[in-house]
Design an enzyme around this catalytic site. Structure first.
Site, short mmCIF file in Angstrom:
data_model
loop_
_atom_site.label_atom_id
_atom_site.label_comp_id
_atom_site.label_asym_id
_atom_site.label_seq_id
_atom_site.Cartn_x
_atom_site.Cartn_y
_atom_site.Cartn_z
CG MET A 36 -20.92 21.15 -11.56
SD MET A 36 -20.88 19.69 -12.56
CE MET A 36 -21.44 18.48 -11.37
CB THR A 37 -24.50 26.93 -10.84
OG1 THR A 37 -23.86 27.42 -9.66
CG2 THR A 37 -25.67 27.79 -11.18
N GLY A 67 -23.85 25.90 -6.07
CA GLY A 67 -23.74 27.08 -5.23
C GLY A 67 -25.12 27.50 -4.72
CD GLN A 115 -19.59 25.96 -4.21
OE1 GLN A 115 -20.38 26.21 -5.12
NE2 GLN A 115 -18.29 25.82 -4.41
CG HIS A 197 -18.04 29.12 -4.72
ND1 HIS A 197 -16.74 29.21 -5.18
CD2 HIS A 197 -18.82 28.98 -5.82
CE1 HIS A 197 -16.75 29.14 -6.51
NE2 HIS A 197 -17.99 28.99 -6.92
N GLY A 198 -14.98 29.58 -2.19
CA GLY A 198 -13.95 30.62 -2.06
C GLY A 198 -13.16 30.77 -3.35
CG HIS A 200 -14.44 29.01 -9.62
ND1 HIS A 200 -15.39 28.02 -9.66
CD2 HIS A 200 -13.27 28.36 -9.50
CE1 HIS A 200 -14.81 26.83 -9.56
NE2 HIS A 200 -13.51 27.02 -9.46
CE1 TYR A 202 -19.82 33.87 -9.52
CE2 TYR A 202 -18.60 31.83 -9.23
CZ TYR A 202 -19.48 32.61 -9.96
OH TYR A 202 -20.02 32.13 -11.12
C1 LIG Z 1 -22.37 23.79 -15.41
C2 LIG Z 1 -21.33 24.01 -14.36
C3 LIG Z 1 -21.65 24.71 -13.21
C4 LIG Z 1 -20.68 24.92 -12.22
N1 LIG Z 1 -21.03 25.56 -11.07
C5 LIG Z 1 -20.14 25.65 -10.05
C6 LIG Z 1 -20.53 26.16 -8.77
O1 LIG Z 1 -21.71 26.49 -8.52
N2 LIG Z 1 -19.59 26.24 -7.82
C7 LIG Z 1 -18.29 25.85 -8.03
O2 LIG Z 1 -17.46 25.95 -7.14
N3 LIG Z 1 -17.91 25.34 -9.23
C8 LIG Z 1 -18.79 25.21 -10.22
N4 LIG Z 1 -18.42 24.60 -11.39
C9 LIG Z 1 -17.08 24.00 -11.50
C10 LIG Z 1 -17.12 22.51 -11.13
O3 LIG Z 1 -17.38 22.32 -9.75
C11 LIG Z 1 -15.78 21.80 -11.44
O4 LIG Z 1 -14.77 22.37 -10.65
C12 LIG Z 1 -15.41 21.91 -12.89
O5 LIG Z 1 -16.50 21.56 -13.72
C13 LIG Z 1 -14.21 21.01 -13.22
O6 LIG Z 1 -14.55 19.67 -12.97
P1 LIG Z 1 -14.89 18.66 -14.19
O7 LIG Z 1 -13.74 18.80 -15.15
O8 LIG Z 1 -14.95 17.31 -13.53
O9 LIG Z 1 -16.18 19.10 -14.77
C14 LIG Z 1 -19.36 24.41 -12.40
C15 LIG Z 1 -19.06 23.71 -13.56
C16 LIG Z 1 -20.02 23.48 -14.53
C17 LIG Z 1 -19.67 22.68 -15.75
#
Ligand SMILES: Cc1cc2nc3c(=O)[nH]c(=O)nc-3n(C[C@H](O)[C@H](O)[C@H](O)COP(=O)(O)O)c2cc1C
Length: 393
Positions: A36-37, A67, A115, A197-198, A200, A202
């Site tokens: 989570m960024t 990331g 990541q 990170h493959g 979303h 990107y």
């Molecule tokens: C604030 C925020 C930042 C995120 N940043 C990334 C990221 O950097 N890389 C990534 O693969 N997913 C990112 N995600 C997605 C999460 O890894 C995760 O897949 C998503 O929140 C679903 O899981 P959850 O329902 O348990 O929150 C982010 C999600 C949130 C809420």
């Protein structure tokens, strides 16, 4: 610990607390903090607060960091949702910052992987550590503009048109080598494996998805042809880090450009996508869904991670709404989510059946560093508040 012995663990969650081993990776439990960024690393350098943030969550079996930008000038920038002050995996200061993060997590008994991230088409030109660098896109396009996107119309308007040219062959190679170098430096710094990170929408996903890859050369074509970039990248990372460290590869059907996008409409197509990437050296597939309990294809209850495991024979990791009543996109719209212990029981049941091996938890652990303990000890879970996410420690 003594408390856990005095109160035997609820058997419904026990599968989550079984150990996991793969190559030299040893995890005490199956819970993974999802990437989570955060944007708390000025100039790309993670500081003591980042070390504190992750080490506070060290009782999750595995932490996958936010990331982290790879060694390529167009890897990072504003990306519609995140990107400012994102950490780097290159440069003396950032790598030394990561060493301190790793030491703190290890000292607290945790296991941590970075990541590795390149924003690809999502990077806004004129932003990030190298604002003068042109963004790179497989086919020059940001994606179809008539879909339900997860980013704001303002951002799309600023970003979609430029650059309208496809990457050259040597630009493709530069990105791949940027990932490989950063992976090597990450392992030298002491990380316990590499996550890629493959997903979303990107860079890596830009090659996988037809909405962003219309190439007809060796980097494009049909489902299988579009995996060439991901497979070459995984091979390059493997070459740099050697045979033992675990490579975790995240993929998703959904894109920020299109929440309803699909990489694969059938298990057969998914096999065509994941097969070459598995053969290139991935150990764990992280199938990113918004709701882990949504079946991926008609006629079977298996979710995306379930199919990844079945089709490739590799380990897999699920994610999506564990411990919360609404998924990442829905809670953004409503400002938060209630806690939901019942779905933790359901994910544990699926884990026990062998559908997947690891369970990713995002917002719940971001919001509450004690989430894993609360699950283990049967304590009440906290609801999730979107507004607090940027001040959390
Ligand atoms: C604030 C925020 C930042 C995120 N940043 C990334 C990221 O950097 N890389 C990534 O693969 N997913 C990112 N995600 C997605 C999460 O890894 C995760 O897949 C998503 O929140 C679903 O899981 P959850 O329902 O348990 O929150 C982010 C999600 C949130 C809420």
């Amino acid at each position: 610990m003594t408390q856990a012995k005095e109160h035997p663990m609820d058997e419904r969650i026990a599968p989550l607390f079984s150990p996991f081993a793969l190559h030299s990776l040893r995890l005490a439990n199956r819970i993974v903090m999802a990437p989570m960024t955060r944007g708390f690393s000025p100039q790309g350098v993670p500081g003591a607060d980042v070390a504190d943030y992750y080490s506070r969550r060290a009782d999750t079996g595995l932490i996958i960091t936010e990331g982290v930008g790879v060694d390529h000038p167009a890897a990072l920038g504003g990306s519609g949702v995140d990107g400012d002050n994102a950490p780097h995996m290159y440069g003396k200061a950032a790598l030394s910052g990561w060493r301190a993060v790793i030491d703190a997590v290890h000292a607290a008994g945790g296991v941590i992987m970075p990541q590795l991230w390149h924003q690809g088409v999502m990077r806004e030109m004129g932003t990030g550590p190298h604002p003068d660098t042109e963004s790179v896109r497989p086919s020059g396009v940001w994606g179809p503009l008539d879909r339900t996107a997860m980013v704001s119309p303002d951002y799309i308007e600023r970003v979609a048109a430029k650059p309208g040219r496809a990457m050259t062959d040597s630009e493709v190679g530069d990105v791949i080598e940027g990932f490989a170098r950063s992976a090597r430096w990450a392992m030298e710094a002491g990380f316990d494996g590499i996550a890629i990170h493959g997903a979303h929408g990107y860079m890596v996903d830009n090659f996988l998805w037809e909405g962003t890859n219309g190439r007809t050369d060796r980097w494009g074509g049909d489902h299988k042809g579009r995996t060439a970039f991901a497979a070459a990248l995984v091979r390059a990372v493997r070459r740099e880090i050697g045979p033992d460290p675990v490579i975790n590869f995240r993929f998703s059907q959904w894109k920020q450009q299109d929440v309803r996008a699909r990489l694969a409409d059938t298990p057969r197509q998914l096999e065509e996508v994941l097969g070459p990437i598995a053969d290139a050296g991935v150990d764990i597939f992280d199938g990113s869904q918004r709701y882990f309990d949504k079946p991926e294809f008609e006629g079977s209850p298996l979710n995306l991670a379930g199919w990844a495991k079945k089709l490739t024979g590799k380990a897999s990791q699920t994610v999506g709404g564990v411990g919360l009543s609404s998924g990442v996109y829905d809670s953004k719209k409503t400002g938060g989510s209630d806690a939901a212990r019942d779905n933790v029981h359901r994910v544990a049941e699926r884990l026990a059946r062998g559908e997947f091996d690891l369970v990713g938890v995002g917002r719940a652990i971001m919001h509450d560093p004690h989430w894993t303990r609360r699950i283990r000890e049967g304590e009440d879970l906290l609801p999730f508040d979107e507004n607090s996410r940027l001040v959390l420690t």
